[in-house]
Design a protein around this motif. Structure first.
Motif, PDB file in Angstrom:
ATOM      1  N   ASP A 129      66.429  75.745  -5.893  1.00  0.00           N
ATOM      2  CA  ASP A 129      66.874  74.138  -5.275  1.00  0.00           C
ATOM      3  C   ASP A 129      65.513  73.460  -5.687  1.00  0.00           C
ATOM      4  O   ASP A 129      65.825  72.091  -5.885  1.00  0.00           O
ATOM      5  CB  ASP A 129      67.083  74.453  -3.775  1.00  0.00           C
ATOM      6  CG  ASP A 129      68.454  75.196  -3.755  1.00  0.00           C
ATOM      7  OD1 ASP A 129      69.299  75.008  -4.629  1.00  0.00           O
ATOM      8  OD2 ASP A 129      68.607  75.610  -2.575  1.00  0.00           O
ATOM      9  N   ILE A 130      64.383  74.043  -5.291  1.00  0.00           N
ATOM     10  CA  ILE A 130      63.214  72.916  -5.549  1.00  0.00           C
ATOM     11  C   ILE A 130      62.942  72.743  -7.083  1.00  0.00           C
ATOM     12  O   ILE A 130      62.695  71.371  -7.423  1.00  0.00           O
ATOM     13  CB  ILE A 130      61.748  73.792  -4.831  1.00  0.00           C
ATOM     14  CG1 ILE A 130      61.978  73.908  -3.503  1.00  0.00           C
ATOM     15  CG2 ILE A 130      60.853  72.763  -5.423  1.00  0.00           C
ATOM     16  CD1 ILE A 130      60.861  74.618  -2.760  1.00  0.00           C
TER      17      ILE A 130
ATOM     18  N   GLY B  94      70.115  62.283   6.609  1.00  0.00           N
ATOM     19  CA  GLY B  94      69.246  61.319   6.553  1.00  0.00           C
ATOM     20  C   GLY B  94      68.010  61.267   7.082  1.00  0.00           C
ATOM     21  O   GLY B  94      66.798  61.037   6.721  1.00  0.00           O
ATOM     22  N   PRO B  95      67.694  61.751   8.542  1.00  0.00           N
ATOM     23  CA  PRO B  95      66.520  61.972   9.100  1.00  0.00           C
ATOM     24  C   PRO B  95      65.490  62.679   8.553  1.00  0.00           C
ATOM     25  O   PRO B  95      64.317  62.526   8.200  1.00  0.00           O
ATOM     26  CB  PRO B  95      66.705  62.328  10.610  1.00  0.00           C
ATOM     27  CG  PRO B  95      68.336  62.048  10.484  1.00  0.00           C
ATOM     28  CD  PRO B  95      68.834  61.950   9.338  1.00  0.00           C
ATOM     29  N   GLU B  96      66.068  63.812   7.881  1.00  0.00           N
ATOM     30  CA  GLU B  96      64.956  64.789   7.112  1.00  0.00           C
ATOM     31  C   GLU B  96      64.489  63.971   6.102  1.00  0.00           C
ATOM     32  O   GLU B  96      63.553  64.440   5.652  1.00  0.00           O
ATOM     33  CB  GLU B  96      66.055  65.944   6.901  1.00  0.00           C
ATOM     34  CG  GLU B  96      65.282  67.189   6.214  1.00  0.00           C
ATOM     35  CD  GLU B  96      66.168  68.250   5.759  1.00  0.00           C
ATOM     36  OE1 GLU B  96      66.117  68.981   4.754  1.00  0.00           O
ATOM     37  OE2 GLU B  96      67.036  68.494   6.572  1.00  0.00           O
TER      38      GLU B  96
ATOM     39  N   LEU C  84      55.662  69.544  -3.158  1.00  0.00           N
ATOM     40  CA  LEU C  84      55.992  70.918  -3.314  1.00  0.00           C
ATOM     41  C   LEU C  84      56.157  71.766  -1.732  1.00  0.00           C
ATOM     42  O   LEU C  84      56.993  72.405  -1.258  1.00  0.00           O
ATOM     43  CB  LEU C  84      55.289  71.745  -4.142  1.00  0.00           C
ATOM     44  CG  LEU C  84      55.295  73.205  -4.364  1.00  0.00           C
ATOM     45  CD1 LEU C  84      56.740  73.492  -4.597  1.00  0.00           C
ATOM     46  CD2 LEU C  84      54.366  73.594  -5.383  1.00  0.00           C
ATOM     47  N   LEU C  85      54.813  71.263  -1.033  1.00  0.00           N
ATOM     48  CA  LEU C  85      54.482  71.669   0.281  1.00  0.00           C
ATOM     49  C   LEU C  85      55.618  71.475   1.204  1.00  0.00           C
ATOM     50  O   LEU C  85      56.341  72.266   1.935  1.00  0.00           O
ATOM     51  CB  LEU C  85      53.226  71.261   0.757  1.00  0.00           C
ATOM     52  CG  LEU C  85      52.700  71.978   2.001  1.00  0.00           C
ATOM     53  CD1 LEU C  85      52.143  73.311   1.659  1.00  0.00           C
ATOM     54  CD2 LEU C  85      51.425  71.235   2.458  1.00  0.00           C
ATOM     55  N   VAL C  86      56.177  70.175   1.166  1.00  0.00           N
ATOM     56  CA  VAL C  86      57.136  69.803   2.239  1.00  0.00           C
ATOM     57  C   VAL C  86      58.358  70.300   1.907  1.00  0.00           C
ATOM     58  O   VAL C  86      59.112  70.779   2.602  1.00  0.00           O
ATOM     59  CB  VAL C  86      57.180  68.081   2.110  1.00  0.00           C
ATOM     60  CG1 VAL C  86      58.408  67.736   2.827  1.00  0.00           C
ATOM     61  CG2 VAL C  86      55.726  67.410   2.708  1.00  0.00           C
ATOM     62  N   LEU C  87      58.742  70.517   0.423  1.00  0.00           N
ATOM     63  CA  LEU C  87      60.134  70.819   0.114  1.00  0.00           C
ATOM     64  C   LEU C  87      60.226  72.422   0.676  1.00  0.00           C
ATOM     65  O   LEU C  87      61.281  72.813   1.022  1.00  0.00           O
ATOM     66  CB  LEU C  87      60.389  70.757  -1.276  1.00  0.00           C
ATOM     67  CG  LEU C  87      60.743  69.186  -1.580  1.00  0.00           C
ATOM     68  CD1 LEU C  87      60.861  69.206  -3.075  1.00  0.00           C
ATOM     69  CD2 LEU C  87      61.902  68.642  -0.972  1.00  0.00           C
ATOM     70  N   ARG C  88      59.267  72.975   0.593  1.00  0.00           N
ATOM     71  CA  ARG C  88      59.068  74.509   0.577  1.00  0.00           C
ATOM     72  C   ARG C  88      58.953  74.842   2.100  1.00  0.00           C
ATOM     73  O   ARG C  88      59.824  75.504   2.803  1.00  0.00           O
ATOM     74  CB  ARG C  88      58.040  75.119   0.025  1.00  0.00           C
ATOM     75  CG  ARG C  88      58.188  76.702   0.097  1.00  0.00           C
ATOM     76  CD  ARG C  88      59.409  77.332  -0.450  1.00  0.00           C
ATOM     77  NE  ARG C  88      59.254  78.670  -0.362  1.00  0.00           N
ATOM     78  CZ  ARG C  88      60.424  79.537  -0.421  1.00  0.00           C
ATOM     79  NH1 ARG C  88      61.511  79.135  -0.560  1.00  0.00           N
ATOM     80  NH2 ARG C  88      60.323  80.843  -0.309  1.00  0.00           N
ATOM     81  N   VAL C  89      57.827  74.201   2.628  1.00  0.00           N
ATOM     82  CA  VAL C  89      57.549  74.686   4.025  1.00  0.00           C
ATOM     83  C   VAL C  89      58.262  74.018   5.303  1.00  0.00           C
ATOM     84  O   VAL C  89      59.005  74.385   6.094  1.00  0.00           O
ATOM     85  CB  VAL C  89      56.065  74.375   4.373  1.00  0.00           C
ATOM     86  CG1 VAL C  89      55.672  74.856   5.733  1.00  0.00           C
ATOM     87  CG2 VAL C  89      55.008  75.276   3.494  1.00  0.00           C
ATOM     88  N   ASP C  90      58.410  72.669   4.842  1.00  0.00           N
ATOM     89  CA  ASP C  90      59.165  71.998   6.020  1.00  0.00           C
ATOM     90  C   ASP C  90      60.360  71.755   5.914  1.00  0.00           C
ATOM     91  O   ASP C  90      61.399  72.122   6.918  1.00  0.00           O
ATOM     92  CB  ASP C  90      58.699  70.111   5.904  1.00  0.00           C
ATOM     93  CG  ASP C  90      57.419  70.095   6.230  1.00  0.00           C
ATOM     94  OD1 ASP C  90      56.621  71.060   6.755  1.00  0.00           O
ATOM     95  OD2 ASP C  90      56.482  69.038   6.184  1.00  0.00           O
ATOM     96  N   LYS C  91      61.036  71.861   4.859  1.00  0.00           N
ATOM     97  CA  LYS C  91      62.509  71.694   4.300  1.00  0.00           C
ATOM     98  C   LYS C  91      63.093  73.050   4.038  1.00  0.00           C
ATOM     99  O   LYS C  91      64.381  73.176   3.972  1.00  0.00           O
ATOM    100  CB  LYS C  91      62.650  70.664   3.182  1.00  0.00           C
ATOM    101  CG  LYS C  91      62.291  69.352   3.566  1.00  0.00           C
ATOM    102  CD  LYS C  91      62.471  68.628   4.896  1.00  0.00           C
ATOM    103  CE  LYS C  91      61.802  67.504   5.168  1.00  0.00           C
ATOM    104  NZ  LYS C  91      61.809  66.987   6.605  1.00  0.00           N
ATOM    105  N   ASP C  92      62.373  73.857   3.795  1.00  0.00           N
ATOM    106  CA  ASP C  92      62.923  75.481   3.650  1.00  0.00           C
ATOM    107  C   ASP C  92      64.099  75.439   2.558  1.00  0.00           C
ATOM    108  O   ASP C  92      64.742  76.263   2.453  1.00  0.00           O
ATOM    109  CB  ASP C  92      63.437  75.952   4.975  1.00  0.00           C
ATOM    110  CG  ASP C  92      63.603  77.336   4.975  1.00  0.00           C
ATOM    111  OD1 ASP C  92      62.580  78.047   4.398  1.00  0.00           O
ATOM    112  OD2 ASP C  92      64.518  78.009   5.452  1.00  0.00           O
TER     113      ASP C  92
END
Length: 177
Positions: free
Chosen positions: A136-137, A13-15, A123-131
């Motif tokens: 999956d993306i 949830g926090p993520e 896209l940036l958040v899913l790849r960089v922040d959320k790895d």
């Protein structure tokens, strides 16, 4: 409340709420979207077949919820807040995450990201922040009914788009390694 749902909301949830905040740019809209997401998660359990991780499944559901919130904003309609069995856990996660997200450094990074196109920012958040991995993306972006071949093709397109976004950020601001 289904114990698995409560665990998923507390764990991811926090993520997810942080991602919704960066996607929507508004605490209120992100809070409303997160409440709706919690309800969608509950409703979707019967469809979850393990084809992807629960984390990826949640991002896919969250992305659809964010899209509904954006469409509602564009049409100047309010998105109803879910009042189901998960609203208490969703409210708790939102408050905890908001306290964590309120820092000066994070505000500066958020301001840079807000200058990007919403799809590039996502896209940036899913790849960089959320790895998240590229397949999956692609699943998050395209949805649960997408064939494996389409996921593979879209993952390649996303990798190329990500490289363009990185070049754009480097050229403008000297950021992203």
């Amino acid at each position: 409340m289904h114990p698995h749902i409560e665990h998923v909301l507390r764990d991811l949830g926090p993520e997810l709420f942080g991602w919704m905040m960066s996607s929507l740019g508004s605490e209120t809209e992100a809070g409303d979207a997160f409440s709706l997401f919690a309800e969608e998660l509950w409703k979707s359990l019967a469809r979850y077949d393990g084809r992807c991780s629960m984390r990826t499944w949640c991002y896919m559901l969250a992305r659809h919820t964010v899209a509904r919130a954006r469409a509602a904003r564009a049409n100047e309609r309010l998105v109803p807040i879910g009042e189901g069995r998960f609203s208490e856990v969703a409210a708790e996660v939102r408050e905890t995450t908001l306290r964590h997200l309120r820092t000066d450094a994070k505000d500066r990074v958020r301001a840079l990201r807000e200058q990007l196109d919403p799809d590039d920012r996502e896209l940036l958040v899913l790849r960089v922040d959320k790895d998240l991995g590229w397949r999956d993306i692609a699943l998050v972006m395209l949805g649960e009914g997408t064939s494996d071949e389409a996921l593979t093709r879209h993952a390649a397109v996303l990798r190329k788009r990500f490289e363009r976004v990185k070049k754009q950020l480097r050229a403008r601001y000297g950021v992203i390694g």
